[in-house]
Structure formats: C-alpha cells, structure tokens
Design a protein around this motif. Sequence first.
Motif, PDB file in Angstrom:
ATOM      1  N   ALA A  65       0.543   2.145   3.641  1.00 37.26           N
ATOM      2  CA  ALA A  65       0.965   2.203   5.044  1.00 37.26           C
ATOM      3  C   ALA A  65       1.262   0.793   5.564  1.00 37.26           C
ATOM      4  CB  ALA A  65      -0.108   2.870   5.883  1.00 37.26           C
ATOM      5  N   ARG A  68       4.630  -0.394   4.205  1.00 37.37           N
ATOM      6  CA  ARG A  68       5.768   0.308   4.794  1.00 37.37           C
ATOM      7  C   ARG A  68       5.983  -0.032   6.272  1.00 37.37           C
ATOM      8  NH1 ARG A  68       8.946   4.460   2.589  1.00 37.37           N
ATOM      9  NH2 ARG A  68       8.469   4.518   0.391  1.00 37.37           N
ATOM     10  N   TYR A  69       4.889  -0.156   7.008  1.00 34.50           N
ATOM     11  CA  TYR A  69       5.004  -0.228   8.468  1.00 34.50           C
ATOM     12  C   TYR A  69       4.501  -1.539   9.062  1.00 34.50           C
ATOM     13  CZ  TYR A  69       5.734   4.722   7.725  1.00 34.50           C
ATOM     14  OH  TYR A  69       6.205   5.922   7.285  1.00 34.50           O
ATOM     15  N   PHE A  72       5.987  -3.012  12.369  1.00 27.83           N
ATOM     16  CA  PHE A  72       5.758  -2.289  13.626  1.00 27.83           C
ATOM     17  C   PHE A  72       4.369  -2.547  14.129  1.00 27.83           C
ATOM     18  CE2 PHE A  72       8.871   0.143  11.195  1.00 27.83           C
ATOM     19  CZ  PHE A  72       9.918   0.061  12.061  1.00 27.83           C
TER      20      PHE A  72
END
Length: 72
Positions: A65, A68-69, A72
């Motif tokens: 996670a 990927r993120y 953000f």
Amino acid sequence: MNLTRSSLDAGAPDPALARQWDAAMAAPQTPAQMPMQFDERPFLKRLGIVDWLFAALMVAGAGFALSRYYPF
C-alpha cells in the motif's frame, strides 16, 4: 425460572440455590475445573507460527500500500 412467584417476593433469593452455590464453592476443584492461570512466558515466546505468518502478511500489505499510494 419460576413464573409462579408474586411480584412482591420476586427479588428474594431462593434458599435452595444459595445452598447449591455454597456447596459448589466449598468443593475442591480438579485441575480441569480450575480457572486458567496467566502464562508466564514473554509475549514473543507465546506467539505461534500462525501469528508470525499473519504479522508478515500485514507488513507485506502495508509495504504494498505504501509503494502504491505514497504520493497521496
């Protein structure tokens, strides 16, 4: 449950149940009836293979996670 009692004496304890309770508490307990004692081992030594696999899965999922993120 005794539904024949009137509402006036509904709060009174049943003497027969009190005697059964006293007899049960006075009787010696076998090891199977005794409450479970606390485990004296350190926390990490109490963990099994399933616990370690779950922890590894959580770390891998958190890493995925994050990769990927992370913007953000």
